[in-house]
Design a protein around this motif. Sequence first.
Motif, PDB file in Angstrom:
ATOM      1  N   PHE A   1       0.856  -1.182   0.000  1.00 36.94           N
ATOM      2  CA  PHE A   1       0.000   0.000   0.000  1.00 36.94           C
ATOM      3  C   PHE A   1       0.893   1.232   0.000  1.00 36.94           C
ATOM      4  O   PHE A   1       1.818   1.323   0.809  1.00 36.94           O
ATOM      5  CB  PHE A   1      -0.875   0.024   1.264  1.00 36.94           C
ATOM      6  CG  PHE A   1      -1.975  -1.013   1.270  1.00 36.94           C
ATOM      7  CD1 PHE A   1      -3.282  -0.662   0.948  1.00 36.94           C
ATOM      8  CD2 PHE A   1      -1.708  -2.328   1.615  1.00 36.94           C
ATOM      9  CE1 PHE A   1      -4.294  -1.611   0.957  1.00 36.94           C
ATOM     10  CE2 PHE A   1      -2.715  -3.282   1.632  1.00 36.94           C
ATOM     11  CZ  PHE A   1      -4.009  -2.913   1.302  1.00 36.94           C
ATOM     12  N   VAL A   2       0.620   2.187  -0.875  1.00 41.17           N
ATOM     13  CA  VAL A   2       1.353   3.452  -0.908  1.00 41.17           C
ATOM     14  C   VAL A   2       0.535   4.465  -0.114  1.00 41.17           C
ATOM     15  O   VAL A   2      -0.640   4.691  -0.403  1.00 41.17           O
ATOM     16  CB  VAL A   2       1.581   3.942  -2.352  1.00 41.17           C
ATOM     17  CG1 VAL A   2       2.374   5.234  -2.361  1.00 41.17           C
ATOM     18  CG2 VAL A   2       2.299   2.868  -3.167  1.00 41.17           C
ATOM     19  N   LEU A   3       1.156   5.041   0.918  1.00 41.56           N
ATOM     20  CA  LEU A   3       0.455   5.871   1.889  1.00 41.56           C
ATOM     21  C   LEU A   3       1.138   7.216   2.079  1.00 41.56           C
ATOM     22  O   LEU A   3       2.288   7.400   1.703  1.00 41.56           O
ATOM     23  CB  LEU A   3       0.413   5.144   3.249  1.00 41.56           C
ATOM     24  CG  LEU A   3      -0.096   3.709   3.245  1.00 41.56           C
ATOM     25  CD1 LEU A   3       0.289   3.001   4.516  1.00 41.56           C
ATOM     26  CD2 LEU A   3      -1.598   3.692   3.033  1.00 41.56           C
ATOM     27  N   SER A   4       0.420   8.144   2.724  1.00 39.52           N
ATOM     28  CA  SER A   4       1.022   9.445   3.020  1.00 39.52           C
ATOM     29  C   SER A   4       1.798   9.418   4.332  1.00 39.52           C
ATOM     30  O   SER A   4       2.582  10.317   4.606  1.00 39.52           O
ATOM     31  CB  SER A   4      -0.047  10.531   3.068  1.00 39.52           C
ATOM     32  OG  SER A   4      -0.929  10.297   4.149  1.00 39.52           O
ATOM     33  N   SER A   5       1.567   8.402   5.171  1.00 39.23           N
ATOM     34  CA  SER A   5       2.299   8.270   6.436  1.00 39.23           C
ATOM     35  C   SER A   5       2.223   6.816   6.890  1.00 39.23           C
ATOM     36  O   SER A   5       1.391   6.061   6.415  1.00 39.23           O
ATOM     37  CB  SER A   5       1.680   9.167   7.517  1.00 39.23           C
ATOM     38  OG  SER A   5       0.415   8.645   7.904  1.00 39.23           O
ATOM     39  N   ALA A   6       3.105   6.448   7.817  1.00 37.39           N
ATOM     40  CA  ALA A   6       3.099   5.074   8.333  1.00 37.39           C
ATOM     41  C   ALA A   6       2.659   5.040   9.800  1.00 37.39           C
ATOM     42  O   ALA A   6       2.812   4.020  10.462  1.00 37.39           O
ATOM     43  CB  ALA A   6       4.485   4.465   8.188  1.00 37.39           C
ATOM     44  N   ASP A   7       2.118   6.134  10.297  1.00 41.22           N
ATOM     45  CA  ASP A   7       1.664   6.194  11.692  1.00 41.22           C
ATOM     46  C   ASP A   7       0.683   5.066  12.000  1.00 41.22           C
ATOM     47  O   ASP A   7      -0.160   4.736  11.165  1.00 41.22           O
ATOM     48  CB  ASP A   7       0.973   7.538  11.974  1.00 41.22           C
ATOM     49  CG  ASP A   7       1.861   8.724  11.683  1.00 41.22           C
ATOM     50  OD1 ASP A   7       3.086   8.558  11.736  1.00 41.22           O
ATOM     51  OD2 ASP A   7       1.318   9.808  11.384  1.00 41.22           O
ATOM     52  N   GLU A   8       0.813   4.487  13.193  1.00 42.53           N
ATOM     53  CA  GLU A   8      -0.088   3.446  13.720  1.00 42.53           C
ATOM     54  C   GLU A   8       0.021   2.103  13.003  1.00 42.53           C
ATOM     55  O   GLU A   8      -0.805   1.219  13.211  1.00 42.53           O
ATOM     56  CB  GLU A   8      -1.551   3.927  13.726  1.00 42.53           C
ATOM     57  CG  GLU A   8      -1.779   5.140  14.621  1.00 42.53           C
ATOM     58  CD  GLU A   8      -3.234   5.558  14.681  1.00 42.53           C
ATOM     59  OE1 GLU A   8      -4.127   4.712  14.450  1.00 42.53           O
ATOM     60  OE2 GLU A   8      -3.478   6.742  14.962  1.00 42.53           O
ATOM     61  N   LEU A   9       1.030   1.934  12.144  1.00 40.72           N
ATOM     62  CA  LEU A   9       1.218   0.653  11.456  1.00 40.72           C
ATOM     63  C   LEU A   9       2.401  -0.095  12.059  1.00 40.72           C
ATOM     64  O   LEU A   9       3.336   0.522  12.567  1.00 40.72           O
ATOM     65  CB  LEU A   9       1.454   0.885   9.965  1.00 40.72           C
ATOM     66  CG  LEU A   9       0.248   1.417   9.191  1.00 40.72           C
ATOM     67  CD1 LEU A   9       0.666   1.880   7.812  1.00 40.72           C
ATOM     68  CD2 LEU A   9      -0.844   0.362   9.095  1.00 40.72           C
ATOM     69  N   ASP A  10       2.364  -1.420  12.010  1.00 37.34           N
ATOM     70  CA  ASP A  10       3.447  -2.249  12.512  1.00 37.34           C
ATOM     71  C   ASP A  10       4.732  -1.923  11.750  1.00 37.34           C
ATOM     72  O   ASP A  10       4.799  -2.103  10.529  1.00 37.34           O
ATOM     73  CB  ASP A  10       3.077  -3.722  12.321  1.00 37.34           C
ATOM     74  CG  ASP A  10       4.113  -4.685  12.856  1.00 37.34           C
ATOM     75  OD1 ASP A  10       5.292  -4.298  13.001  1.00 37.34           O
ATOM     76  OD2 ASP A  10       3.750  -5.837  13.124  1.00 37.34           O
ATOM     77  N   GLU A  11       5.738  -1.414  12.456  1.00 42.40           N
ATOM     78  CA  GLU A  11       6.978  -0.959  11.812  1.00 42.40           C
ATOM     79  C   GLU A  11       7.689  -2.052  11.031  1.00 42.40           C
ATOM     80  O   GLU A  11       8.418  -1.762  10.084  1.00 42.40           O
ATOM     81  CB  GLU A  11       7.933  -0.368  12.858  1.00 42.40           C
ATOM     82  CG  GLU A  11       7.461   0.974  13.384  1.00 42.40           C
ATOM     83  CD  GLU A  11       8.438   1.584  14.372  1.00 42.40           C
ATOM     84  OE1 GLU A  11       9.647   1.278  14.291  1.00 42.40           O
ATOM     85  OE2 GLU A  11       7.970   2.350  15.221  1.00 42.40           O
ATOM     86  N   GLY A  12       7.476  -3.322  11.389  1.00 35.97           N
ATOM     87  CA  GLY A  12       8.131  -4.423  10.699  1.00 35.97           C
ATOM     88  C   GLY A  12       7.717  -4.566   9.249  1.00 35.97           C
ATOM     89  O   GLY A  12       8.402  -5.200   8.464  1.00 35.97           O
ATOM     90  N   PHE A  13       6.566  -3.967   8.888  1.00 37.72           N
ATOM     91  CA  PHE A  13       6.060  -4.097   7.519  1.00 37.72           C
ATOM     92  C   PHE A  13       6.110  -2.790   6.741  1.00 37.72           C
ATOM     93  O   PHE A  13       5.573  -2.691   5.648  1.00 37.72           O
ATOM     94  CB  PHE A  13       4.632  -4.638   7.539  1.00 37.72           C
ATOM     95  CG  PHE A  13       4.547  -6.001   8.170  1.00 37.72           C
ATOM     96  CD1 PHE A  13       4.931  -7.125   7.464  1.00 37.72           C
ATOM     97  CD2 PHE A  13       4.113  -6.151   9.471  1.00 37.72           C
ATOM     98  CE1 PHE A  13       4.875  -8.383   8.048  1.00 37.72           C
ATOM     99  CE2 PHE A  13       4.056  -7.402  10.063  1.00 37.72           C
ATOM    100  CZ  PHE A  13       4.440  -8.526   9.355  1.00 37.72           C
ATOM    101  N   VAL A  14       6.757  -1.764   7.335  1.00 38.97           N
ATOM    102  CA  VAL A  14       6.895  -0.466   6.672  1.00 38.97           C
ATOM    103  C   VAL A  14       8.241  -0.421   5.961  1.00 38.97           C
ATOM    104  O   VAL A  14       9.278  -0.706   6.568  1.00 38.97           O
ATOM    105  CB  VAL A  14       6.809   0.684   7.700  1.00 38.97           C
ATOM    106  CG1 VAL A  14       7.069   2.029   7.024  1.00 38.97           C
ATOM    107  CG2 VAL A  14       5.454   0.682   8.396  1.00 38.97           C
TER     108      VAL A  14
END
Length: 166
Positions: free
Chosen positions: A104-117
């Motif tokens: 997924f292309v997103l504007s931010s990675a806030d609140e997501l599991d860092e291992g998959f960013v």
Amino acid sequence: MPGALWGDNSYVDPVTKLDCESLALCSPVMATLDPELVRRLWPMSEEGVTRSMLAVLGATLAAYAVEPKRARRVVESEPFRASPTPVVVLPLPAAGLMVEFAVFVLSSADELDEGFVLPPGGCLPLPPVVIEGHEAQWLVSPAECEGLMTGPELARLLTLETSNRR
């Protein structure tokens, strides 16, 4: 943005075929969403690899990888269809196998599991790139989206998708 080839688990210079320490990106004015134009400007090599289109990930652009089946369930949901974000299915070599990830292309990675960013400063191969004979494909193309979803929005959709499966 085109600028390197993907082969043997690393980016290589399209002329010398040597590993690239840094990517020689083309001018931003050459950026395009037209796959036919990309194929014409950056044709497939004899090894069956196209030059990559790359998104440099930073503070305002993030990428989050999930299992393709899970991504398809999220993409088919009513809330996602109301405000879609681009999603690309990438075949990536891992432990000698070709494994698919939906990103997924997103504007931010806030609140997501860092291992998959994907890390800031990283690069994301985008269609019509071919990685070791396997084509990357849009699950949801940028042309279908008016903007980018935020990390918290995707986190809510992933939580909703998980709870709906129970």
